[in-house]
Design a protein around this motif. Structure first.
Motif, PDB file in Angstrom:
ATOM      1  N   GLY A  53       0.876  -1.373   0.015  1.00  8.35           N
ATOM      2  CA  GLY A  53       0.156   0.016  -0.118  1.00  8.35           C
ATOM      3  C   GLY A  53       0.972   1.269   0.067  1.00  8.35           C
ATOM      4  N   THR A  57       1.085   4.068  -2.877  1.00  4.69           N
ATOM      5  CA  THR A  57       0.578   5.423  -2.599  1.00  4.69           C
ATOM      6  C   THR A  57       1.651   6.451  -2.995  1.00  4.69           C
ATOM      7  N   THR A 162       9.766  10.423  -1.882  1.00  7.82           N
ATOM      8  CA  THR A 162       9.036   9.309  -2.005  1.00  7.82           C
ATOM      9  C   THR A 162      10.052   8.174  -2.055  1.00  7.82           C
ATOM     10  N   SER A 231      -3.278  11.328  -3.967  1.00 10.68           N
ATOM     11  CA  SER A 231      -1.782  10.616  -3.174  1.00 10.68           C
ATOM     12  C   SER A 231      -1.727  11.416  -1.852  1.00 10.68           C
ATOM     13  N   GLY A 234      -4.270   9.795   0.589  1.00  9.97           N
ATOM     14  CA  GLY A 234      -3.503   8.604   0.903  1.00  9.97           C
ATOM     15  C   GLY A 234      -2.501   8.339   1.928  1.00  9.97           C
ATOM     16  N   MET A 235      -1.636   9.495   1.933  1.00  7.03           N
ATOM     17  CA  MET A 235      -0.494   9.550   2.988  1.00  7.03           C
ATOM     18  C   MET A 235      -0.964   9.479   4.234  1.00  7.03           C
TER      19      MET A 235
END
Length: 526
Positions: A53, A57, A162, A231, A234-235
């Motif tokens: 996951g 993301t 990232t 995104s 999602g973080m």
């Protein structure tokens, strides 16, 4: 043992040749205390839903960054008629995505290394999303340029952080493979924004809102901003890098994060074995009672002093070569792809009458100049070419994920292929073969994931975010220079620019040979 007890006082020397009395570095405690090195602790956290996951993301964040930066080109194409853009205004707009990341690279590195990887990404992605949405309602091209500068200044954080967060939160078994998968998603960005532009820019609608006229390019801007918001949202479902927490002295919090990662990865029953952690790294520092300016200075100086100096020079040189050569030639891909694909599907012999890639480039430029007009339509041939490019790059990267730990070998192979493709593209006169070789030159884009994985592997936790973010600054500055310098000589000295590109890639191959050898399985406990 308390968090402070895990730091060893170094007295006069901070490990980088400076005299200091306030420096603390991580020290390995005695064996009978059952402390785990961090790499072993993250390996014990396993691999499962959380790791996959997080990779998904962060891949979305990287894709959103690429779309926001490079998808701006199709937005500018759509806005040409509304704003009546001339050549100089268009050039200014297209330069903004490169200028923003250069300006913000240092601040993002500092924030990532002092406030956290997740924190910096949340600020970056939410900020970029809000500004990108606002740019859809730009009343003029100047406002749009300013908004794009701010937006890319924010989302450029995702280029490096990232990789850092993913690398520090994944087990060694899957780390390099995950980074390659994330890079493969990044390489699909062209296909995403070109396909979206094809369907949206060809829509026949115009809505008068009074202060602006809402036309297809504004809708496209909103659509291309969505990945930034997705995104960012999602973080919130993932944790800060536990390695960053350990390095910051927040060891109990790090252990709690590792327990949660272990549980979400499927660690049901039993319990997570790690109770205490230490870092097996040199160069991590903890300063107290420092001014902001001193903290900023201390965050960057070690990167350019022994023992990190050599690695910094190597990685930044490779970054400069990859981005300057790739971006300067990639700008021609849509034009050449459209010309070659249209030539294959038509009954004319225009393509066959022009021999060689350089002659084709000159022909394309002449046609663009002569037939230039205000049009926002996009040809379907470019869509197919973009999909072919994206799918090809993704297939190649996914195919080599099995050998992801052989970074040095794979990096060398890709650079060799790109180098010889650059030479072949201008020496082979058969048009389709020369275009395929041109495509081979662009394969050096696949090196990006390997280079940023080296930033994760070779730098101490305290400076890893800064080193990677400075890599983004080098990347964007090199891309901007490549587009404006090599691009300017493309029409007058086409062959020479390709040979010069091959020479730069050959130097990159030599530098790659000096990187550390690839780790073997037994070195990472497999």
């Amino acid at each position: 043992m308390s968090a402070q007890d895990r730091y060893r006082y170094k007295g006069d020397d901070d490990g980088f040749g400076r005299k200091s009395s306030t420096v603390w570095t991580v020290s390995k405690p005695s064996n009978d205390e059952r402390h785990y090195p961090y790499n072993e602790a993250i390996n014990l956290a396993g691999n499962g839903r959380y790791s996959i996951g997080l990779m998904a993301t962060l891949s979305m964040a990287a894709l959103a960054m690429a779309i926001d930066m490079f998808g701006f080109s199709v937005i500018v194409t759509g806005a040409t008629c509304d704003f009546q853009l001339d050549l100089s205004q268009t050039n200014i707009l297209l330069s903004m995505p490169f200028v923003g990341p250069i300006a913000m690279a240092y601040p993002w590195g500092y924030i990532a290394d002092t406030k956290g990887r997740k924190t910096s990404l949340l600020i970056a992605m939410w900020g970029s999303f809000i500004v990108s949405v606002a740019s859809a309602f730009a009343p003029n091209w100047v406002f749009m340029a300013v908004m794009k500068f701010i937006s890319t200044s924010f989302c450029s954080c995702a280029q490096s952080v990232t990789y850092t967060l993913l690398g520090e939160s994944s087990s060694e078994t899957f780390r390099d493979s995950y980074m390659l998968i994330m890079t493969s998603v990044l390489d699909f960005s062209l296909a995403v924004y070109v396909v979206a532009a094809y369907f949206i820019l060809n829509l026949p609608f115009s809505l008068n809102f009074g202060f602006i006229t809402f036309t297809p390019w504004r809708l496209l801007t909103l659509v291309l901003a969505l990945p930034l918001g997705i995104s960012a949202m999602g973080m919130h479902f993932f944790y800060e890098s536990p390695k960053f927490l350990v390095n910051a002295g927040r060891t109990e919090e790090a252990i709690e994060v590792l327990k949660n990662i272990w549980y979400r990865n499927g660690g049901y029953g039993g319990k997570y074995a790690v109770k205490k952690i230490f870092l097996e790294e040199e160069g991590n520092e903890k300063h107290k009672d420092q001014s902001l300016l001193q903290s900023l200075w201390d965050q960057i100086v070690p990167i350019f002093k022994p023992p990190l100096l050599t690695r910094s020079i190597q990685l930044y040189f490779l970054t400069a070569v990859i981005y300057s050569t790739n971006n300067s030639y990639f700008m021609w891909f849509p034009f050449l792809a459209e010309k070659f694909t249209s030539g294959l599907t038509s009954n004319t012999t225009d393509v066959e009458q022009i021999d060689g890639l350089c002659n084709t480039i000159v022909s394309v430029a002449a046609n663009v100049t002569v037939h230039a007009k205000c049009s926002t339509a996009m040809e379907v041939s470019l869509v197919w070419a973009s999909l072919a490019e994206g799918v090809s790059f993704v297939i190649v990267l996914l195919a080599i994920t099995k050998f992801a730990r052989r970074k040095k070998l794979l990096l060398t192979i890709i650079l060799v292929v790109s180098c010889f493709s650059a030479i072949g593209a201008v020496t082979v006169m058969e048009n389709m073969i020369s275009f395929i070789l041109f495509f081979g030159l662009l394969l050096n884009e696949l090196c990006i994931g390997f280079i940023f994985s080296y930033f994760v592997d070779l730098y101490p936790t305290s400076y890893r975010g800064m080193a990677a973010c400075l890599g983004v600054m080098v990347a964007r500055a090199s891309a901007l220079g490549g587009v404006n310098i090599l691009g300017a000589f493309m029409l007058s000295h086409c062959s020479i620019t390709f040979y010069g590109c091959a020479a730069m890639l050959f130097c990159a191959i030599l530098v790659t040979s000096m990187l550390p050898p690839d780790k073997r399985k037994k070195e990472i406990g497999l």
